[in-house]
Scaffold this active site. Sequence first.
Site, PDB file in Angstrom:
ATOM      1  N   ASP A 241       0.833  -1.210   0.000  1.00 46.53           N
ATOM      2  CA  ASP A 241       0.000   0.000   0.000  1.00 46.53           C
ATOM      3  C   ASP A 241       0.868   1.261   0.000  1.00 46.53           C
ATOM      4  O   ASP A 241       1.994   1.251   0.518  1.00 46.53           O
ATOM      5  CB  ASP A 241      -0.907  -0.017   1.239  1.00 46.53           C
ATOM      6  CG  ASP A 241      -2.076   0.940   1.098  1.00 46.53           C
ATOM      7  OD1 ASP A 241      -2.334   1.422  -0.025  1.00 46.53           O
ATOM      8  OD2 ASP A 241      -2.732   1.216   2.116  1.00 46.53           O
ATOM      9  N   GLY A 242       0.312   2.332  -0.573  1.00 44.59           N
ATOM     10  CA  GLY A 242       0.987   3.632  -0.521  1.00 44.59           C
ATOM     11  C   GLY A 242       1.510   4.124  -1.854  1.00 44.59           C
ATOM     12  O   GLY A 242       2.150   5.184  -1.906  1.00 44.59           O
ATOM     13  N   ASN A 243       1.232   3.384  -2.935  1.00 51.17           N
ATOM     14  CA  ASN A 243       1.725   3.833  -4.252  1.00 51.17           C
ATOM     15  C   ASN A 243       1.144   5.201  -4.624  1.00 51.17           C
ATOM     16  O   ASN A 243       1.858   6.073  -5.136  1.00 51.17           O
ATOM     17  CB  ASN A 243       1.320   2.837  -5.346  1.00 51.17           C
ATOM     18  CG  ASN A 243       2.003   1.499  -5.198  1.00 51.17           C
ATOM     19  OD1 ASN A 243       2.944   1.361  -4.415  1.00 51.17           O
ATOM     20  ND2 ASN A 243       1.542   0.509  -5.935  1.00 51.17           N
TER      21      ASN A 243
ATOM     22  N   TRP B 286       2.556   7.999  -2.429  1.00 50.83           N
ATOM     23  CA  TRP B 286       3.951   8.227  -2.823  1.00 50.83           C
ATOM     24  C   TRP B 286       3.987   9.156  -4.047  1.00 50.83           C
ATOM     25  O   TRP B 286       4.748  10.122  -4.082  1.00 50.83           O
ATOM     26  CB  TRP B 286       4.622   6.885  -3.147  1.00 50.83           C
ATOM     27  CG  TRP B 286       6.061   7.003  -3.564  1.00 50.83           C
ATOM     28  CD1 TRP B 286       7.158   6.937  -2.763  1.00 50.83           C
ATOM     29  CD2 TRP B 286       6.550   7.202  -4.913  1.00 50.83           C
ATOM     30  NE1 TRP B 286       8.306   7.095  -3.507  1.00 50.83           N
ATOM     31  CE2 TRP B 286       7.955   7.258  -4.830  1.00 50.83           C
ATOM     32  CE3 TRP B 286       5.936   7.347  -6.152  1.00 50.83           C
ATOM     33  CZ2 TRP B 286       8.759   7.438  -5.947  1.00 50.83           C
ATOM     34  CZ3 TRP B 286       6.743   7.541  -7.275  1.00 50.83           C
ATOM     35  CH2 TRP B 286       8.141   7.585  -7.166  1.00 50.83           C
TER      36      TRP B 286
ATOM     37  N   ARG C 277      -0.746   8.893 -10.300  1.00 54.48           N
ATOM     38  CA  ARG C 277      -0.833   7.680  -9.482  1.00 54.48           C
ATOM     39  C   ARG C 277      -0.149   6.498 -10.164  1.00 54.48           C
ATOM     40  O   ARG C 277       0.498   5.674  -9.512  1.00 54.48           O
ATOM     41  CB  ARG C 277      -2.297   7.322  -9.206  1.00 54.48           C
ATOM     42  CG  ARG C 277      -2.999   8.262  -8.250  1.00 54.48           C
ATOM     43  CD  ARG C 277      -4.438   7.811  -8.028  1.00 54.48           C
ATOM     44  NE  ARG C 277      -4.509   6.481  -7.453  1.00 54.48           N
ATOM     45  CZ  ARG C 277      -4.385   6.215  -6.148  1.00 54.48           C
ATOM     46  NH1 ARG C 277      -4.196   7.193  -5.288  1.00 54.48           N
ATOM     47  NH2 ARG C 277      -4.452   4.983  -5.708  1.00 54.48           N
TER      48      ARG C 277
ATOM     49  N   GLU D  25     -11.942  -5.392  -5.122  1.00 56.51           N
ATOM     50  CA  GLU D  25     -12.520  -4.049  -4.962  1.00 56.51           C
ATOM     51  C   GLU D  25     -11.807  -3.006  -5.837  1.00 56.51           C
ATOM     52  O   GLU D  25     -12.354  -1.936  -6.110  1.00 56.51           O
ATOM     53  CB  GLU D  25     -12.442  -3.607  -3.488  1.00 56.51           C
ATOM     54  CG  GLU D  25     -13.388  -4.349  -2.562  1.00 56.51           C
ATOM     55  CD  GLU D  25     -13.022  -5.814  -2.318  1.00 56.51           C
ATOM     56  OE1 GLU D  25     -11.805  -6.140  -2.301  1.00 56.51           O
ATOM     57  OE2 GLU D  25     -13.940  -6.650  -2.187  1.00 56.51           O
ATOM     58  N   ASN D  26     -10.583  -3.341  -6.288  1.00 51.57           N
ATOM     59  CA  ASN D  26      -9.824  -2.361  -7.077  1.00 51.57           C
ATOM     60  C   ASN D  26     -10.456  -2.050  -8.435  1.00 51.57           C
ATOM     61  O   ASN D  26     -10.138  -1.032  -9.055  1.00 51.57           O
ATOM     62  CB  ASN D  26      -8.375  -2.824  -7.289  1.00 51.57           C
ATOM     63  CG  ASN D  26      -7.508  -2.702  -6.045  1.00 51.57           C
ATOM     64  OD1 ASN D  26      -6.525  -3.424  -5.889  1.00 51.57           O
ATOM     65  ND2 ASN D  26      -7.864  -1.789  -5.146  1.00 51.57           N
ATOM     66  N   TRP D  27     -11.395  -2.900  -8.911  1.00 52.21           N
ATOM     67  CA  TRP D  27     -12.091  -2.608 -10.182  1.00 52.21           C
ATOM     68  C   TRP D  27     -12.848  -1.288 -10.096  1.00 52.21           C
ATOM     69  O   TRP D  27     -13.142  -0.671 -11.120  1.00 52.21           O
ATOM     70  CB  TRP D  27     -13.087  -3.724 -10.521  1.00 52.21           C
ATOM     71  CG  TRP D  27     -12.479  -5.055 -10.807  1.00 52.21           C
ATOM     72  CD1 TRP D  27     -12.550  -6.173 -10.026  1.00 52.21           C
ATOM     73  CD2 TRP D  27     -11.714  -5.439 -11.963  1.00 52.21           C
ATOM     74  NE1 TRP D  27     -11.876  -7.221 -10.619  1.00 52.21           N
ATOM     75  CE2 TRP D  27     -11.352  -6.800 -11.805  1.00 52.21           C
ATOM     76  CE3 TRP D  27     -11.284  -4.768 -13.113  1.00 52.21           C
ATOM     77  CZ2 TRP D  27     -10.592  -7.493 -12.742  1.00 52.21           C
ATOM     78  CZ3 TRP D  27     -10.520  -5.459 -14.049  1.00 52.21           C
ATOM     79  CH2 TRP D  27     -10.185  -6.800 -13.866  1.00 52.21           C
TER      80      TRP D  27
ATOM     81  N   ARG E 177     -11.836   1.458  -8.957  1.00 47.73           N
ATOM     82  CA  ARG E 177     -10.964   2.643  -9.110  1.00 47.73           C
ATOM     83  C   ARG E 177     -11.213   3.295 -10.472  1.00 47.73           C
ATOM     84  O   ARG E 177     -11.814   2.676 -11.358  1.00 47.73           O
ATOM     85  CB  ARG E 177      -9.500   2.200  -8.997  1.00 47.73           C
ATOM     86  CG  ARG E 177      -9.186   1.795  -7.580  1.00 47.73           C
ATOM     87  CD  ARG E 177      -7.714   1.724  -7.335  1.00 47.73           C
ATOM     88  NE  ARG E 177      -7.489   1.510  -5.915  1.00 47.73           N
ATOM     89  CZ  ARG E 177      -6.361   1.755  -5.291  1.00 47.73           C
ATOM     90  NH1 ARG E 177      -5.325   2.210  -5.947  1.00 47.73           N
ATOM     91  NH2 ARG E 177      -6.248   1.545  -4.004  1.00 47.73           N
TER      92      ARG E 177
ATOM     93  N   ARG F 207      -4.968  -2.526   8.574  1.00 47.61           N
ATOM     94  CA  ARG F 207      -6.118  -3.398   8.341  1.00 47.61           C
ATOM     95  C   ARG F 207      -5.749  -4.467   7.309  1.00 47.61           C
ATOM     96  O   ARG F 207      -4.729  -4.364   6.633  1.00 47.61           O
ATOM     97  CB  ARG F 207      -7.339  -2.590   7.899  1.00 47.61           C
ATOM     98  CG  ARG F 207      -7.086  -1.643   6.757  1.00 47.61           C
ATOM     99  CD  ARG F 207      -8.353  -0.881   6.344  1.00 47.61           C
ATOM    100  NE  ARG F 207      -8.013   0.139   5.373  1.00 47.61           N
ATOM    101  CZ  ARG F 207      -7.864   1.438   5.665  1.00 47.61           C
ATOM    102  NH1 ARG F 207      -8.039   1.871   6.901  1.00 47.61           N
ATOM    103  NH2 ARG F 207      -7.527   2.296   4.731  1.00 47.61           N
TER     104      ARG F 207
HETATM  105  C1  FPP Z   1      -2.010   0.051  -3.272  1.00 44.22           C
HETATM  106  O1  FPP Z   1      -1.560   1.376  -3.323  1.00 44.22           O
HETATM  107  C2  FPP Z   1      -1.500  -0.682  -4.414  1.00 44.22           C
HETATM  108  C3  FPP Z   1      -2.262  -1.244  -5.389  1.00 44.22           C
HETATM  109  C4  FPP Z   1      -3.739  -1.183  -5.394  1.00 44.22           C
HETATM  110  C5  FPP Z   1      -1.665  -1.946  -6.531  1.00 44.22           C
HETATM  111  C6  FPP Z   1      -0.366  -2.643  -6.240  1.00 44.22           C
HETATM  112  C7  FPP Z   1       0.304  -2.878  -7.517  1.00 44.22           C
HETATM  113  C8  FPP Z   1       1.636  -2.843  -7.686  1.00 44.22           C
HETATM  114  C9  FPP Z   1       2.617  -2.667  -6.617  1.00 44.22           C
HETATM  115  C10 FPP Z   1       2.167  -2.973  -9.070  1.00 44.22           C
HETATM  116  C11 FPP Z   1       2.354  -4.396  -9.478  1.00 44.22           C
HETATM  117  C12 FPP Z   1       1.053  -4.989  -9.840  1.00 44.22           C
HETATM  118  C13 FPP Z   1       0.466  -4.946 -11.025  1.00 44.22           C
HETATM  119  C14 FPP Z   1      -0.983  -5.338 -11.143  1.00 44.22           C
HETATM  120  C15 FPP Z   1       1.188  -4.532 -12.238  1.00 44.22           C
HETATM  121  P1  FPP Z   1      -2.646   2.524  -3.402  1.00 44.22           P
HETATM  122  O2  FPP Z   1      -2.834   2.891  -4.833  1.00 44.22           O
HETATM  123  O3  FPP Z   1      -3.896   2.119  -2.686  1.00 44.22           O
HETATM  124  O4  FPP Z   1      -1.923   3.676  -2.623  1.00 44.22           O
HETATM  125  P2  FPP Z   1      -2.621   4.826  -1.755  1.00 44.22           P
HETATM  126  O5  FPP Z   1      -3.315   4.150  -0.605  1.00 44.22           O
HETATM  127  O6  FPP Z   1      -1.474   5.661  -1.311  1.00 44.22           O
HETATM  128  O7  FPP Z   1      -3.559   5.554  -2.681  1.00 44.22           O
END
Ligand code: FPP
Length: 244
Positions: A16-18, A21, A29, A63-65, A67, A193
């Site tokens: 988490d955290g992409n 970041w 993003r 659930e990511n669908w 987004r 969580r």
């Molecule tokens: C959560 O960060 C991360 C994800 C939902 C995707 C994780 C995917 C990768 C690390 C890339 C490799 C995978 C694929 C499918 C190519 P977030 O976006 O929820 O970060 P945030 O909470 O800071 O918004």
Amino acid sequence: MSSQQSVPAHVAIIMDGNGRWAKSRNLPRLEGHRRGADRARDVVEWAKDAGIKQLSLYAFSTENWERPDAEVRGLMALLALLLPRRVPEMMQEGVRLLALGDIDALPKRAQRALRAAMEKTAANKTIDLILCLNYGGRQEILAGVRRTLLWALEQEDPKAAVAALTVDDFAAQLGRDGVLPVDLIIRTGGEQRISNFHLWDSAYAELYFSPTYWPDYTREELQAAVDDYARRERRFGLTGEQLR
Ligand code: FPP
């Protein structure tokens, strides 16, 4: 350094955290996900060096669908692009690629890349990388319930068959063959969580939370989590005295 027997066999990571970041650097993003994918490659090597046998990565949840469309398409495109590129490395390092989740519902290109990489790496033995894609713990359990019900309907006495079911019988219906029980779940990015990850197998998993955004994750951070795990007493419902 932790001793070999206290190394967790299966470590599962919520990367988490992409997004945060990227936001903190005024980047899109998707750039966070690209950097995240680089760390996903690195962490396999770090895990292998630490003696971990299975590493599961939560790459895309059910659930990511929901987004934004561009982010979903970007993640799927990243998967289809990067997986074939990583196969030579996986062969060299002895990485066997496995997947958990409803793979059939992924875009065709991503499916093809995933299945090809799994096929090519099937005989590798050093470490298993389990990509959790279109994965949800509740959905996994529900699928297991459906399989169990269909199985029960075929039994001579369905009610008695259901009443006699054990935890192990049910676990065998989850489609997790070859996946070890999860020993340690690590979540980066500061939230504390589980977010529908490995629900069945988190029953006795140790939890470790790191404030670091996933693209900044390091080998030292993984080692700190593994060392912390080694200091814990896993009692599985027993008393400490019973264990000793
Ligand atoms: C959560 O960060 C991360 C994800 C939902 C995707 C994780 C995917 C990768 C690390 C890339 C490799 C995978 C694929 C499918 C190519 P977030 O976006 O929820 O970060 P945030 O909470 O800071 O918004």
